[in-house]
Design a protein around this motif. Structure first.
Motif, PDB file in Angstrom:
ATOM      1  N   ASN A 240       0.834  -1.200   0.000  1.00  0.00           N
ATOM      2  CA  ASN A 240       0.000   0.000   0.000  1.00  0.00           C
ATOM      3  C   ASN A 240       0.868   1.249   0.000  1.00  0.00           C
ATOM      4  OD1 ASN A 240       0.582  -0.875   2.887  1.00  0.00           O
ATOM      5  ND2 ASN A 240      -0.196   1.194   3.244  1.00  0.00           N
ATOM      6  N   LYS A 241       0.287   2.359  -0.405  1.00  0.00           N
ATOM      7  CA  LYS A 241       0.991   3.633  -0.306  1.00  0.00           C
ATOM      8  C   LYS A 241       1.238   3.903   1.177  1.00  0.00           C
ATOM      9  CE  LYS A 241       0.570   8.574  -1.317  1.00  0.00           C
ATOM     10  NZ  LYS A 241      -0.315   9.650  -1.863  1.00  0.00           N
ATOM     11  N   THR A 242       2.483   4.194   1.532  1.00  0.00           N
ATOM     12  CA  THR A 242       2.840   4.372   2.939  1.00  0.00           C
ATOM     13  C   THR A 242       1.949   5.403   3.618  1.00  0.00           C
ATOM     14  OG1 THR A 242       5.136   3.819   2.460  1.00  0.00           O
ATOM     15  CG2 THR A 242       4.699   4.909   4.551  1.00  0.00           C
ATOM     16  N   ILE A 243       1.396   5.004   4.758  1.00  0.00           N
ATOM     17  CA  ILE A 243       0.527   5.902   5.528  1.00  0.00           C
ATOM     18  C   ILE A 243       1.405   6.898   6.283  1.00  0.00           C
ATOM     19  CG2 ILE A 243      -1.221   6.042   7.337  1.00  0.00           C
ATOM     20  CD1 ILE A 243      -1.950   3.117   6.647  1.00  0.00           C
ATOM     21  N   THR A 244       1.313   8.159   5.920  1.00  0.00           N
ATOM     22  CA  THR A 244       2.140   9.202   6.532  1.00  0.00           C
ATOM     23  C   THR A 244       1.313  10.324   7.137  1.00  0.00           C
ATOM     24  OG1 THR A 244       2.345  10.341   4.401  1.00  0.00           O
ATOM     25  CG2 THR A 244       4.084   8.753   4.987  1.00  0.00           C
ATOM     26  N   GLU A 245       0.006  10.275   6.943  1.00  0.00           N
ATOM     27  CA  GLU A 245      -0.884  11.310   7.465  1.00  0.00           C
ATOM     28  C   GLU A 245      -2.086  10.663   8.135  1.00  0.00           C
ATOM     29  OE1 GLU A 245      -2.040  13.880   4.328  1.00  0.00           O
ATOM     30  OE2 GLU A 245       0.004  14.508   3.823  1.00  0.00           O
ATOM     31  N   LYS A 246      -2.759  11.420   8.981  1.00  0.00           N
ATOM     32  CA  LYS A 246      -3.972  10.928   9.631  1.00  0.00           C
ATOM     33  C   LYS A 246      -5.157  11.114   8.687  1.00  0.00           C
ATOM     34  CE  LYS A 246      -2.675  11.340  14.482  1.00  0.00           C
ATOM     35  NZ  LYS A 246      -3.011  11.904  15.796  1.00  0.00           N
ATOM     36  N   ASP A 247      -5.148  10.308   7.650  1.00  0.00           N
ATOM     37  CA  ASP A 247      -6.204  10.353   6.648  1.00  0.00           C
ATOM     38  C   ASP A 247      -7.084   9.115   6.790  1.00  0.00           C
ATOM     39  OD1 ASP A 247      -4.509   8.376   5.762  1.00  0.00           O
ATOM     40  OD2 ASP A 247      -3.807   9.478   4.013  1.00  0.00           O
ATOM     41  N   ASP A 248      -7.913   8.849   5.783  1.00  0.00           N
ATOM     42  CA  ASP A 248      -8.820   7.700   5.841  1.00  0.00           C
ATOM     43  C   ASP A 248      -8.055   6.384   5.988  1.00  0.00           C
ATOM     44  OD1 ASP A 248     -10.986   9.366   5.624  1.00  0.00           O
ATOM     45  OD2 ASP A 248     -11.309   9.002   3.483  1.00  0.00           O
ATOM     46  N   SER A 249      -6.893   6.287   5.329  1.00  0.00           N
ATOM     47  CA  SER A 249      -6.096   5.058   5.411  1.00  0.00           C
ATOM     48  C   SER A 249      -5.633   4.810   6.850  1.00  0.00           C
ATOM     49  CB  SER A 249      -4.877   5.155   4.498  1.00  0.00           C
ATOM     50  OG  SER A 249      -5.263   5.215   3.143  1.00  0.00           O
ATOM     51  N   TYR A 250      -5.188   5.867   7.510  1.00  0.00           N
ATOM     52  CA  TYR A 250      -4.716   5.727   8.891  1.00  0.00           C
ATOM     53  C   TYR A 250      -5.848   5.290   9.805  1.00  0.00           C
ATOM     54  CZ  TYR A 250      -3.258   6.953  13.618  1.00  0.00           C
ATOM     55  OH  TYR A 250      -2.993   6.905  14.966  1.00  0.00           O
ATOM     56  N   TYR A 251      -7.011   5.927   9.674  1.00  0.00           N
ATOM     57  CA  TYR A 251      -8.105   5.602  10.587  1.00  0.00           C
ATOM     58  C   TYR A 251      -8.711   4.229  10.295  1.00  0.00           C
ATOM     59  CZ  TYR A 251      -7.717  10.202  12.619  1.00  0.00           C
ATOM     60  OH  TYR A 251      -7.232  11.307  13.285  1.00  0.00           O
ATOM     61  N   THR A 252      -8.644   3.797   9.036  1.00  0.00           N
ATOM     62  CA  THR A 252      -9.055   2.423   8.734  1.00  0.00           C
ATOM     63  C   THR A 252      -8.118   1.433   9.420  1.00  0.00           C
ATOM     64  OG1 THR A 252      -9.999   3.034   6.589  1.00  0.00           O
ATOM     65  CG2 THR A 252      -9.415   0.721   6.906  1.00  0.00           C
ATOM     66  N   PHE A 253      -6.819   1.685   9.290  1.00  0.00           N
ATOM     67  CA  PHE A 253      -5.823   0.837   9.949  1.00  0.00           C
ATOM     68  C   PHE A 253      -6.032   0.829  11.459  1.00  0.00           C
ATOM     69  CE2 PHE A 253      -1.689   0.785  12.212  1.00  0.00           C
ATOM     70  CZ  PHE A 253      -1.336  -0.536  11.975  1.00  0.00           C
ATOM     71  N   LEU A 254      -6.245   1.999  12.049  1.00  0.00           N
ATOM     72  CA  LEU A 254      -6.426   2.097  13.499  1.00  0.00           C
ATOM     73  C   LEU A 254      -7.682   1.363  13.944  1.00  0.00           C
ATOM     74  CD1 LEU A 254      -5.506   3.209  16.223  1.00  0.00           C
ATOM     75  CD2 LEU A 254      -6.745   5.323  15.699  1.00  0.00           C
ATOM     76  N   ASP A 255      -8.760   1.490  13.188  1.00  0.00           N
ATOM     77  CA  ASP A 255     -10.009   0.812  13.550  1.00  0.00           C
ATOM     78  C   ASP A 255      -9.817  -0.709  13.569  1.00  0.00           C
ATOM     79  OD1 ASP A 255     -11.408   3.147  13.872  1.00  0.00           O
ATOM     80  OD2 ASP A 255     -12.391   3.077  11.917  1.00  0.00           O
TER      81      ASP A 255
END
Length: 404
Positions: A240-255
């Motif tokens: 995946n594109k490296t998660i570097t910001e608190k965007d939708d990708s980050y919050y999906t990962f966190l959830d």
């Protein structure tokens, strides 16, 4: 959220292998486990809050200063805590792994669990290092989770797949913990692996946030241990594109990380030493989430509540008492309490006062293996949950004979 549970535990994610063997620290059961990534990982951890910390924590903290790791070695049976040469032994364990795998010693993390204050014999670990390294495989998660168990009665592992911006990402994990468990990241070991690509800073933040939402909300006996740790390794192999910001990708990962850790935390709470049921306390209608959590933890930690639940006794007065000494100001004359199980719900207290209720129905609910204690403070819109277990005769027996 669209995700699914899969098999594989710590080896479900791409690029991870694991193994577990019996090396001789314990008499018969597996007692040495290894988790390995085919490439170097971004890594983070949260450690026990106990002032007395096991030697493995001191070594792992040092190795995590650059937030990079590739392997985790774990022994059960002896905690390697309060030993004069404990740090040296923990360091030697990481050295054995590094030599066998031909990786950087600083990229090896170490954990131990078991009896405190007894010397750890490293000869069995050294002698079985070749065996455990040669046993590394995708199927090795089963042996690995067995090797970290102490008084646990069942292995605890899980894995989940989720789509992040069109890329399938996997998060898997295993944990141990049955007794000596109290909130604030204590008395449990949890090892999470993922093939997600994420920055060091955001992984560290996600790990802390997830610990607060899961492991820090369980209590079995109120004892804060010395060794236990929550590690996560992220090797980026999902692509995946490296998660570097608190965007939708980050919050999906966190959830999804929260889902994995909450599930593992509940498995530990349900497997409390001598426990017969999982207890969940839901506090709703609180003036803040922080106060809701304090109140929920107070109920879960109460020995009198736990023994009442063991006896299937709908003694809601013990719950009200536990709320009252939690250190949160509230109006007891507006509190409602009910018990919830698979067979239904029964209200036992309204506006802080006793009401007539069906004792037989209450017994049926409390006799189930999972019980929810629902407390409505009727003073706001915030809520929080905490998890624990009942307190049985067997808890005393197990801990009275722990070194036997």
């Amino acid at each position: 959220m669209d995700y699914k549970e899969i098999e594989g535990g710590v080896t479900a994610a791409k690029g991870f292998l694991a193994a577990g063997v019996h090396c001789g620290i314990k008499k018969k059961k597996k007692d040495l486990s290894l988790v390995y990534s085919e490439n170097v990982c971004t890594a983070a951890a949260v450690f026990t809050s106990n002032v007395v910390k096991g030697a493995p924590i001191i070594v792992s903290k040092e190795h995590l200063k650059n937030n990079i790791a590739q392997a985790i070695i774990v022994n059960s049976g002896i905690a390697n805590t309060c030993e004069s040469d404990g740090v040296e032994k923990a360091s030697m364990m990481t050295g054995f792994v590094a030599d066998a795998l031909k990786i950087n010693e600083d990229d090896v993390l170490v954990a131990s669990t078991g009896v405190i204050g007894q010397p750890l014999n490293l000869e069995p670990v050294k002698e079985h290092m070749k065996e455990i390294v040669s046993s590394l495989s995708k199927e090795g998660h089963t042996d690995a989770v067995s090797g970290i168990m102490t008084t646990d009665t069942v292995p605890k592992e899980m894995a989940v797949e989720v789509d992040i911006c069109g890329t399938k990402v996997t998060i898997g994990g295993m944990c141990k913990g049955s007794g000596m468990i109290e909130p604030n990241m204590c008395t449990m070991l949890s090892f999470i692996t993922t093939d997600v690509a994420i920055s060091k800073d955001l992984l560290k933040e996600a790990v802390k946030s997830s610990a607060d939402a899961s492991y820090n909300r369980i209590s079995i006996d109120g004892d804060t241990s010395t060794n236990d740790s929550y590690f996560i390794l992220a090797n980026g192999k999902a692509g995946n594109k490296t998660i570097t910001e608190k965007d939708d990708s980050y919050y999906t990962f966190l959830d999804v990380l929260n889902y994995v850790n909450v599930t593992l935390a509940k498995k530990m709470a349900k497997d409390g030493e001598g426990a017969t049921k999982l207890l969940q306390c839901d506090v709703t209608g609180a003036d803040s989430e922080e106060n809701a959590l304090i109140l929920a933890k107070s109920v879960i930690k109460s020995s009198l509540v736990k023994t009442a639940m063991f006896g299937c006794d709908a003694n809601w007065g013990r719950i009200m008492c536990a709320l009252g000494y939690a250190g949160v100001n509230f109006d007891p004359d507006i509190v409602d309490i009910s018990f919830i199980g698979k067979c239904g719900e029964i209200v036992v207290c309204e506006k802080g006062k006793s009401i007539a209720f069906d004792e037989k129905k209450a017994y049926e609910i409390l006799d189930e293996d999972e019980v929810i204690i629902n407390v409505n403070m009727n003073n706001g819109e915030n809520s929080a949950s905490a998890w624990g277990c009942d307190l049985s005769y067997d808890y005393v027996k197990i801990n009275g004979e722990y070194r036997s």
